[in-house]
Design a protein around this motif. Structure first.
Motif: not given
Lengths: 475, 244
Positions: A413, A416, A418, A420, A426-427, A461
């Protein structure tokens, strides 16, 4: 009509110890010769001679003198019994080194006497033994006829008395008393004795002798304890020369497995583990254990599995003998494949599993299963054990990925974002999963995220740890 | 025609790219190109473009994708569901992760048939794949070959094993080997979710993009493709607050 075949292994004390034909070998018991090989016989060495005589006869030639090993003889006889059990169920050992087989009941199985005898000869010679045969309606006559010359020993169509007549009485010495008195009376052959009236013979030699003669001629029942097959299987092949590569072993492996499966079929047993033992030229022993998931008696299957092991074997020194051992035998059901299946499946499902496990190891093969658990990582059960077929709950209609990671992996992280394999966005979410409060409370918010290429991931999370993890991949 | 050339063309593993060759009646009634019926993929648009009207079970399928698959497994889920009826193994050789069993069960796939094999070396991987294909006990063999190099002869062994068997054979390989030759009868590429490109197809059309229609997804079943309508789509509600 019962028909007995006597197999007399006259060279067994020698052949169970040494099969060297290049130099004279003699087996001694109590300093007397009991068995000598061809080279030794050529020197004039005969059974009954003292060891000093043997040395004198051999003069300059090196003679190997071996002490008799009765245990080895017994285990050889045991092997031969196991093998012969595949030919006839009623058999017994008799005297020293004789097998009595009742073959009258299995003539039609082998389609006649000649194929049966050929099968027996082939079997015995492949095991490296020499034998003498006698064939007669009674076991004792069969044994005596094994001393006769080859033509009359198997001439079953001649009258029994005629065939027995020329045999010398000396052969009876181990089983009947009073032979000496008969000899003193001028009787030397069985024919002489059989010609006497039984009543006077009984007075002269005792009842036991006449009983023996009656059993010999089939006038009195001759009951023997029949051989029962052992609870485990062992068989061995002795090459007599040095084998240097594994490929050369394979025909023998095949042969031994056939004999194992022959035994298993005869005794209606199955096994799921066999052990190979390689005897090196320097007498080192090397064990190879082959396992199978299901117990069966199919030799081709065992051959394939054994080949996997032999292919990986590095022989450091030559192999002189190969033993096959099988301790754990169970009664089992034959697993069969569906005969009317439209597909071309030719072997049971476990066969593939066995091959993979034998090469890759037990841990390398896993199965998955559902569990009725709320936490994703607990709802998948991964194991090495084979489980039956089942269908799980079919009512879930929530978003779940195809791949689940064995352990959630922490995400990097930064600010703001993330990361990978690139930045994630995020969706969809959150979907809260809380469980396990009685042990270690877990509270997670699951999201679906995608990377720049559009690949979607399942993240969560951890609400207690306040960290992000990746848990699955939509693929 | 040259006799040798004719012989080469008759071989089942010779790839002839021209579709009209077959349409013109080039294949005789008893040739094995005729009437071979594939395994329905579960997507009408994909079935229509595949020569056998479904997945070929007499050859192997190569599926190229980047990263984690881009929905590669989703393409095979309907086929896996059908194959579960056969009660044979569905073998996963060197899978990247664990298949999520509740999802499989929800799709009507018997999880007891799933066999995961974890070979330790490249040789073991090829061996295990070939064994699975040759054993006749697998209805499907999925093998993740990874990013390593494989010789044509090694792959051809697998193709021959797949051709002999009646199982669905799928090799997953990365996008970068796209330019390498393949003995596989069908080579696909996952461009994105729901979009498959046919790169090579023996005796059929190639380099076509196929979109898997959303309306053919089975209703009331977990889907892999689309995100459901979410009130907080885009920026999930509360996400920002967590990050703070």
């Amino acid at each position: 009509m019962s028909l007995w075949l006597c197999l007399r292994f006259d060279q067994l004390p020698l052949q169970c110890l040494d099969r060297d034909e290049r130099q004279p070998v003699v087996v001694l018991a109590a300093q007397r010769v009991i068995c000598a090989n061809d080279c030794a016989s050529a020197l004039g060495i005969q059974p009954g001679m003292a060891s000093a005589t043997v040395r004198a006869l051999a003069a300059d030639e090196p003679v190997r003198l071996l002490e008799r090993d009765e245990q080895a003889e017994q285990s050889c006889m045991h092997q031969l019994c196991s093998w012969a059990y595949g030919i006839t169920p009623s058999l017994c050992t008799w005297q020293e080194h004789c097998l009595q087989l009742e073959v009258g009941g299995c003539l039609s199985l082998f389609r006649g006497l000649q194929p049966l005898l050929a099968e027996i000869t082939r079997g015995v010679s492949s095991k490296g033994f020499s034998m003498l045969q006698g064939l007669a309606p009674t076991p004792k006559a069969a044994w005596l006829l094994s001393f006769a010359d080859k033509d009359s020993a198997l001439a079953i169509d001649q009258a029994l008395e005629e065939r027995l007549a020329p045999l010398p009485l000396d052969h009876l010495a181990p089983v009947a008393q009073g032979i000496d008195s008969l000899r003193r009376a001028g009787l030397y052959t069985l024919g002489d004795v059989l010609a006497l009236p039984p009543a006077s013979l009984s007075r002269r030699c005792g009842k036991a002798f006449t009983d023996f003669l009656q059993q010999l001629l089939g006038q009195r029942d001759d009951l023997q304890v029949s051989f029962t097959p052992p609870a485990s299987f062992t068989d061995a092949v002795w090459f007599g020369y040095e084998v240097k590569t594994c490929d050369e072993l394979l025909p023998t492996v095949q042969q031994l497995l056939q004999s194992l499966c022959h035994f298993l079929r005869n005794t209606q047993l199955r096994t799921n583990e066999i052990t190979w033992q390689l005897v090196g030229v320097d007498h080192t022993l090397l064990d190879l254990r082959v396992r199978s998931a299901s117990s069966h008696s199919d030799w081709e299957n065992w051959y394939q599995l054994s080949c996997i092991h032999f292919a990986r074997l590095q022989l450091t020194n030559g192999v002189e003998g190969l033993n096959l051992e099988c301790q754990d035998l169970q009664l089992g059901q034959q697993e069969s494949i569906d005969l009317f299946s439209p597909r071309s499946q030719r072997e049971p499902l476990a066969a593939l599993l066995d091959r993979l496990r034998n090469r890759l190891g037990l841990q390398a093969i896993e199965t998955v299963d559902c569990r009725d658990e709320h936490l994703p990582e607990f709802s998948v059960q991964v194991g090495n054990e084979l489980t039956g077929s089942r269908s799980g709950p079919r009512n879930r209609s929530v978003q779940r990925p195809f791949w689940l990671m064995p352990q959630p992996v922490p995400l990097r992280q930064q600010g703001e974002n993330l990361y990978w394999n690139g930045v994630l966005t995020l969706h969809y979410g959150p979907e809260r999963i809380e469980d396990n409060w009685w042990r270690q409370a877990v509270s997670r918010d699951y999201y679906i995220a995608a990377d720049a290429a559009g690949q979607q991931y399942w993240l969560f999370r951890d609400r207690l740890e306040r960290r992000w993890y990746i848990h699955g991949v939509f693929a | 025609m040259n006799e040798m050339l004719e012989q080469v063309i008759k071989r089942n593993d010779t790839w002839r790219g021209r579709r009209d060759y077959f349409r013109a009646g080039g294949a005789s009634a008893n040739s094995n190109l005729h009437g071979a019926q594939g395994l329905p993929t579960g997507y009408s648009t994909l079935d229509a473009e595949l020569r056998q009207r479904g997945w070929p079970t007499d050859g192997m399928v190569e599926l190229l994708s980047d990263g984690c698959g881009m929905g590669a497994m989703g393409v095979f889920l309907p086929a896996m569901e059908q194959l579960s009826e056969q009660a044979r193994w569905q073998t996963f050789i060197a899978p990247p992760y664990i298949p999520y069993a509740p999802l499989l069960a929800a799709r009507g796939i018997d999880t007891g048939q799933i066999l995961m094999v974890h070979p330790r070396s490249r040789e073991d991987l090829l061996w295990a794949t070939e064994q699975a294909l040759r054993s006749t006990t697998c209805s499907a063999v999925f093998s993740w070959l990874g990013a390593q190099e494989y010789r044509y002869s090694e792959l051809r062994r697998l193709q021959l094993a797949a051709a002999d068997s009646d199982s669905l054979a799928v090799l997953f390989r990365p996008n970068q080997i796209q330019d390498h030759h393949t003995p596989a009868s069908l080579r696909l590429q996952m461009c994105e979710y729901r979009k498959v490109r046919i790169l090579k197809q023996r005796g059929g059309q190639q380099v076509i993009d196929v979109t898997l229609p959303p309306e053919e997804d089975s209703p009331q079943q977990p889907q892999l493709w689309e995100l459901p309508q979410n009130p907080g789509a885009g920026q999930p509600a509360g996400a920002a607050e967590y990050r703070a």
